[in-house]
Design a protein around this motif. Structure first.
Motif, PDB file in Angstrom:
ATOM      1  N   HIS A 248      90.100  46.369 -60.496  1.00 31.12           N
ATOM      2  CA  HIS A 248      91.449  45.811 -60.685  1.00 31.12           C
ATOM      3  C   HIS A 248      91.394  44.547 -61.545  1.00 31.12           C
ATOM      4  O   HIS A 248      92.067  43.546 -61.275  1.00 31.12           O
ATOM      5  CB  HIS A 248      92.095  45.491 -59.325  1.00 31.12           C
ATOM      6  N   LEU A 249      90.583  44.580 -62.605  1.00 29.51           N
ATOM      7  CA  LEU A 249      90.486  43.425 -63.500  1.00 29.51           C
ATOM      8  C   LEU A 249      91.795  43.159 -64.231  1.00 29.51           C
ATOM      9  O   LEU A 249      92.031  42.035 -64.706  1.00 29.51           O
ATOM     10  CB  LEU A 249      89.366  43.637 -64.516  1.00 29.51           C
ATOM     11  N   ASP A 250      92.668  44.179 -64.337  1.00 29.26           N
ATOM     12  CA  ASP A 250      93.939  43.948 -64.996  1.00 29.26           C
ATOM     13  C   ASP A 250      94.803  42.963 -64.224  1.00 29.26           C
ATOM     14  O   ASP A 250      95.563  42.175 -64.808  1.00 29.26           O
ATOM     15  CB  ASP A 250      94.683  45.275 -65.170  1.00 29.26           C
ATOM     16  N   LEU A 251      94.653  42.964 -62.886  1.00 26.58           N
ATOM     17  CA  LEU A 251      95.393  41.988 -62.083  1.00 26.58           C
ATOM     18  C   LEU A 251      94.829  40.579 -62.262  1.00 26.58           C
ATOM     19  O   LEU A 251      95.571  39.592 -62.186  1.00 26.58           O
ATOM     20  CB  LEU A 251      95.348  42.388 -60.608  1.00 26.58           C
ATOM     21  N   VAL A 252      93.517  40.494 -62.493  1.00 25.59           N
ATOM     22  CA  VAL A 252      92.911  39.185 -62.760  1.00 25.59           C
ATOM     23  C   VAL A 252      93.439  38.627 -64.078  1.00 25.59           C
ATOM     24  O   VAL A 252      93.764  37.439 -64.189  1.00 25.59           O
ATOM     25  CB  VAL A 252      91.378  39.298 -62.785  1.00 25.59           C
ATOM     26  N   ALA A 253      93.536  39.502 -65.100  1.00 22.74           N
ATOM     27  CA  ALA A 253      94.046  39.048 -66.396  1.00 22.74           C
ATOM     28  C   ALA A 253      95.494  38.606 -66.304  1.00 22.74           C
ATOM     29  O   ALA A 253      95.910  37.670 -67.004  1.00 22.74           O
ATOM     30  CB  ALA A 253      93.906  40.161 -67.429  1.00 22.74           C
ATOM     31  N   ALA A 254      96.262  39.241 -65.419  1.00 22.74           N
ATOM     32  CA  ALA A 254      97.670  38.869 -65.245  1.00 22.74           C
ATOM     33  C   ALA A 254      97.855  37.750 -64.232  1.00 22.74           C
ATOM     34  O   ALA A 254      98.997  37.316 -64.000  1.00 22.74           O
ATOM     35  CB  ALA A 254      98.480  40.086 -64.812  1.00 22.74           C
ATOM     36  N   HIS A 255      96.745  37.280 -63.639  1.00 22.85           N
ATOM     37  CA  HIS A 255      96.774  36.201 -62.650  1.00 22.85           C
ATOM     38  C   HIS A 255      97.662  36.548 -61.441  1.00 22.85           C
ATOM     39  O   HIS A 255      98.319  35.678 -60.881  1.00 22.85           O
ATOM     40  CB  HIS A 255      97.242  34.893 -63.282  1.00 22.85           C
ATOM     41  N   MET A 261      94.370  40.051 -53.773  1.00 25.14           N
ATOM     42  CA  MET A 261      93.751  39.784 -52.475  1.00 25.14           C
ATOM     43  C   MET A 261      94.199  40.801 -51.424  1.00 25.14           C
ATOM     44  O   MET A 261      93.426  41.196 -50.547  1.00 25.14           O
ATOM     45  CB  MET A 261      94.088  38.360 -52.021  1.00 25.14           C
ATOM     46  N   ALA A 262      95.438  41.254 -51.533  1.00 27.87           N
ATOM     47  CA  ALA A 262      95.918  42.263 -50.591  1.00 27.87           C
ATOM     48  C   ALA A 262      95.266  43.617 -50.838  1.00 27.87           C
ATOM     49  O   ALA A 262      94.966  44.359 -49.894  1.00 27.87           O
ATOM     50  CB  ALA A 262      97.437  42.373 -50.705  1.00 27.87           C
ATOM     51  N   ILE A 264      92.156  44.261 -52.226  1.00 27.32           N
ATOM     52  CA  ILE A 264      90.721  44.312 -51.917  1.00 27.32           C
ATOM     53  C   ILE A 264      90.397  43.702 -50.555  1.00 27.32           C
ATOM     54  O   ILE A 264      89.226  43.649 -50.167  1.00 27.32           O
ATOM     55  CB  ILE A 264      89.910  43.603 -53.027  1.00 27.32           C
ATOM     56  N   ASP A 265      91.438  43.215 -49.849  1.00 24.53           N
ATOM     57  CA  ASP A 265      91.270  42.701 -48.484  1.00 24.53           C
ATOM     58  C   ASP A 265      90.286  41.536 -48.433  1.00 24.53           C
ATOM     59  O   ASP A 265      89.207  41.608 -47.835  1.00 24.53           O
ATOM     60  CB  ASP A 265      90.813  43.818 -47.540  1.00 24.53           C
ATOM     61  N   CYS A 266      90.650  40.440 -49.096  1.00 29.14           N
ATOM     62  CA  CYS A 266      89.815  39.236 -49.076  1.00 29.14           C
ATOM     63  C   CYS A 266      90.715  38.022 -49.040  1.00 29.14           C
ATOM     64  O   CYS A 266      91.922  38.104 -49.322  1.00 29.14           O
ATOM     65  CB  CYS A 266      88.884  39.187 -50.285  1.00 29.14           C
ATOM     66  N   ASP A 267      90.144  36.870 -48.699  1.00 30.92           N
ATOM     67  CA  ASP A 267      90.922  35.633 -48.696  1.00 30.92           C
ATOM     68  C   ASP A 267      90.723  34.895 -50.014  1.00 30.92           C
ATOM     69  O   ASP A 267      89.985  35.324 -50.893  1.00 30.92           O
ATOM     70  CB  ASP A 267      90.535  34.757 -47.507  1.00 30.92           C
ATOM     71  N   GLN A 268      91.365  33.735 -50.135  1.00 29.64           N
ATOM     72  CA  GLN A 268      91.332  33.000 -51.394  1.00 29.64           C
ATOM     73  C   GLN A 268      89.941  32.462 -51.706  1.00 29.64           C
ATOM     74  O   GLN A 268      89.515  32.464 -52.867  1.00 29.64           O
ATOM     75  CB  GLN A 268      92.341  31.851 -51.346  1.00 29.64           C
ATOM     76  N   ASP A 269      89.212  32.022 -50.684  1.00 36.15           N
ATOM     77  CA  ASP A 269      87.863  31.498 -50.923  1.00 36.15           C
ATOM     78  C   ASP A 269      86.930  32.588 -51.424  1.00 36.15           C
ATOM     79  O   ASP A 269      86.128  32.358 -52.351  1.00 36.15           O
ATOM     80  CB  ASP A 269      87.311  30.874 -49.647  1.00 36.15           C
ATOM     81  N   ASP A 270      86.996  33.781 -50.830  1.00 38.01           N
ATOM     82  CA  ASP A 270      86.150  34.879 -51.290  1.00 38.01           C
ATOM     83  C   ASP A 270      86.494  35.278 -52.717  1.00 38.01           C
ATOM     84  O   ASP A 270      85.601  35.553 -53.540  1.00 38.01           O
ATOM     85  CB  ASP A 270      86.311  36.087 -50.360  1.00 38.01           C
ATOM     86  N   LEU A 271      87.779  35.312 -53.023  1.00 35.55           N
ATOM     87  CA  LEU A 271      88.187  35.678 -54.380  1.00 35.55           C
ATOM     88  C   LEU A 271      87.691  34.653 -55.392  1.00 35.55           C
ATOM     89  O   LEU A 271      87.227  35.012 -56.483  1.00 35.55           O
ATOM     90  CB  LEU A 271      89.705  35.804 -54.443  1.00 35.55           C
ATOM     91  N   ARG A 505     101.022  30.531 -62.953  1.00 34.35           N
ATOM     92  CA  ARG A 505     100.111  31.318 -62.125  1.00 34.35           C
ATOM     93  C   ARG A 505      98.675  30.815 -62.269  1.00 34.35           C
ATOM     94  O   ARG A 505      97.923  30.753 -61.305  1.00 34.35           O
ATOM     95  CB  ARG A 505     100.177  32.787 -62.538  1.00 34.35           C
ATOM     96  N   GLN A 506      98.319  30.449 -63.478  1.00 36.27           N
ATOM     97  CA  GLN A 506      96.955  29.987 -63.717  1.00 36.27           C
ATOM     98  C   GLN A 506      96.660  28.672 -63.012  1.00 36.27           C
ATOM     99  O   GLN A 506      95.572  28.474 -62.472  1.00 36.27           O
ATOM    100  CB  GLN A 506      96.715  29.836 -65.228  1.00 36.27           C
ATOM    101  N   LYS A 507      97.609  27.759 -63.037  1.00 37.62           N
ATOM    102  CA  LYS A 507      97.346  26.405 -62.553  1.00 37.62           C
ATOM    103  C   LYS A 507      97.723  26.166 -61.095  1.00 37.62           C
ATOM    104  O   LYS A 507      97.267  25.214 -60.510  1.00 37.62           O
ATOM    105  CB  LYS A 507      98.107  25.410 -63.445  1.00 37.62           C
ATOM    106  N   ARG A 508      98.537  27.036 -60.549  1.00 35.97           N
ATOM    107  CA  ARG A 508      99.002  26.774 -59.184  1.00 35.97           C
ATOM    108  C   ARG A 508      98.430  27.761 -58.166  1.00 35.97           C
ATOM    109  O   ARG A 508      98.071  27.349 -57.061  1.00 35.97           O
ATOM    110  CB  ARG A 508     100.538  26.833 -59.149  1.00 35.97           C
ATOM    111  N   GLU A 509      98.359  29.049 -58.460  1.00 37.15           N
ATOM    112  CA  GLU A 509      97.920  30.014 -57.482  1.00 37.15           C
ATOM    113  C   GLU A 509      96.418  29.924 -57.222  1.00 37.15           C
ATOM    114  O   GLU A 509      95.974  30.145 -56.096  1.00 37.15           O
ATOM    115  CB  GLU A 509      98.297  31.420 -57.924  1.00 37.15           C
ATOM    116  N   LEU A 510      95.660  29.630 -58.257  1.00 39.76           N
ATOM    117  CA  LEU A 510      94.212  29.571 -58.082  1.00 39.76           C
ATOM    118  C   LEU A 510      93.624  28.672 -59.138  1.00 39.76           C
ATOM    119  O   LEU A 510      94.053  28.707 -60.293  1.00 39.76           O
ATOM    120  CB  LEU A 510      93.598  30.981 -58.198  1.00 39.76           C
TER     121      LEU A 510
END
Length: 512
Positions: A248-255, A261-262, A264-271, A505-510
């Motif tokens: 799901h790298l396309d979701l990473v590119a779209a931030h 996270m929903a 791949i079932d992981c939290d923010q630290d793991d991501l 999305r880049q600066k606030r979500e992660l």
């Protein structure tokens, strides 16, 4: 009125470009590398042209007045470099024996010949003749043994022959290597390779899986996720969660990190940890073997601060070809020329030589004149930076130096200037004007507007992302730059800066 033929005389003025004038115009737009090639060709074909060696007079005086270097006394050889030491040996075999190794290690290029020593014949001391008297026996030069740059294909072929043994497998691997792009990805479907070689698709896939561990790691991938997966597998970091992230790298590119996270079932630290791991990978493993050398940019002219507070303009003499006309040789040869063809040839060579020297001098003076005017107009940029870059057009410079716009365009093409602010192409200083929002103020250059937009976006608060409308308002109110929202959007996209939504999305979500 009857029609009849008659003779009439008319006078008219017209501009006709001679071949030499056209060639002079062409010289203006040549870069220093192209000009050097052109002059080298003229030196080769015109016997009346000579290259002017720098400081030739000084070097000649030094050579005439200097005494012979001190010779070491008998028995005291002094320090000897490796080249002079190698000349003392009679063959490659004796040289290898002195270094306590074999000849094949010193000269691997000669492996497979009858004898390494045969390629290195004995030489008389101080002469260039072979004792064997063989034809073509020349003294070996050090550049003959310089290794060539290894290509990506050669590097992979060596590894493939260590992994595969069956000739059919090697043939498939060679076909795969031939269809790699510069980044190291396979740019052809495996089914096409199978059809081309007349084998099964499973056979090709098995060979591909066997060679995907070659160096550089990540080579032979069909897409970016597979390339990253190969590298992570080598590091023993390819777990199911990481594989799901690669899918799901396309979701990473779209931030879209919450959606990711929903899935791949992981939290923010793991991501964040997994993304940090991916950032350390090389998505283009084949670029390290690109054989194209990087050519450094050499300035044609320098702008330096002068002692009187102005600017000193100096041409780079290292890139300016300097040729002279050998009139002594012309006088000697013309005195012996008897036939009309010989005299015409000498006259043509002399005219070409005179034209070339004048054209080179005129080219240098034109570059110096145009650069001086650019330095005068862009004094604020040289002192304070790009924010003070003024709008300037070819017409403005042409009127100031009393030349045509086309001449200025040719002079500034492929020319670079070294300034206290860095190295720039001369055409960098020609930018369009942006009207000031306040009457009476000077117009601003497009480059200065782009610079201010980037400064505002880089300094924006992650919690208060600036929209294009807000940036336009700030530029109008604080910098008196009369720009519209669509102008801000156009310049932002030209600088590859994402929109305010994506930046949020880049600066606030992660972080990252």
């Amino acid at each position: 009125m009857a029609l009849m033929p008659r003779l009439e005389l008319r006078q008219s003025q017209m501009l006709k470009l001679t071949p030499q004038l056209m060639q002079s115009i062409k010289l203006l737009q040549l870069s220093h590398l192209e000009l050097s090639t052109f002059v080298e060709n003229e030196l080769l074909h015109n016997p009346l042209l000579d290259r002017a060696e720098p400081n030739a007079d000084e070097r000649g005086d030094n050579e005439g007045n200097s005494a012979e270097p001190d010779q070491p006394e008998h028995g005291d050889s002094g320090p000897t470099d490796i080249v002079s030491q190698g000349e003392q040996f009679e063959s490659a075999t004796s040289l290898a024996s002195e270094m306590d190794t074999d000849a094949a290690s010193l000269f691997p290029e000669q492996v497979g010949q009858d004898s390494v020593s045969q390629s290195t014949t004995n030489w008389q001391e101080g002469r260039g003749q072979s004792l064997s008297g063989g034809v073509g026996a020349e003294k070996a030069e050090i550049d003959q043994y310089v290794s060539s740059t290894k290509s990506l294909g050669d590097h992979l072929i060596e590894q493939v022959h260590l992994i595969l043994r069956h000739p059919g497998d090697l043939l498939i691997a060679s076909a795969i290597i031939e269809n790699l792009n510069e980044a190291g990805y396979i740019n052809i479907e495996l089914a096409q390779i199978a059809d081309l070689l007349g084998t099964e698709l499973g056979h090709v896939e098995a060979v591909l899986e066997a060679i995907q561990g070659c160096d550089p790691i990540g080579i032979f991938a069909r897409n970016v996720p597979e390339c990253l997966a190969i590298q992570l597998k080598e590091k023993d970091r390819l777990d199911p969660m990481m594989q799901a992230l690669l899918d799901h790298l396309d979701l990473v590119a779209a931030h879209k990190f919450k959606e990711l996270m929903a899935l791949i079932d992981c939290d923010q630290d793991d991501l964040k940890d997994m993304l940090d791991e991916i950032k350390r990978l090389n998505p283009r493993p084949g670029v390290s073997f690109e054989g194209t050398p990087i050519q450094p940019v050499v300035p044609d002219v320098y702008i330096r601060p002068a002692n009187d507070g102005g600017w000193e303009i100096e041409l780079n003499s290292e890139v300016l070809p300097n040729v002279l006309i050998n009139r002594t040789y012309y006088a000697e040869v013309s005195a012996k020329a008897k036939k009309g063809e010989e005299k015409n040839y000498l006259t043509e060579c002399l005219q070409t030589a005179n034209w070339l020297t004048r054209s080179l001098d005129q080219r240098a003076q034109t570059i110096l004149k145009v650069t001086s005017e650019i330095a005068r107009m862009q004094d604020g940029f040289l002192l304070h930076g790009v924010s003070h870059l003024k709008p300037m057009t070819l017409k403005m410079v042409a009127e100031a130096v009393d030349m045509h716009e086309s001449t200025i365009s040719r002079v500034t093409a492929n020319k670079y200037v070294a300034t206290p602010r860095g190295l720039f192409e001369l055409r960098y200083f020609f930018t369009s004007a942006i009207s000031s929002s306040t009457s009476g103020d000077e117009d601003h250059s497009a480059a200065a507007v782009r610079h201010e937009i980037k400064q505002l976006i880089d300094a924006e608060d992650p919690k208060k992302i600036l929209s294009d409308d807000k940036i336009a308002v700030i530029l109008n109110e604080q910098h008196q730059m009369g720009v519209a929202r669509r102008t801000v959007a156009k310049y932002r996209e030209a600088m590859d800066i994402p929109s305010s939504v994506l930046r949020r999305r880049q600066k606030r979500e992660l972080l990252g």
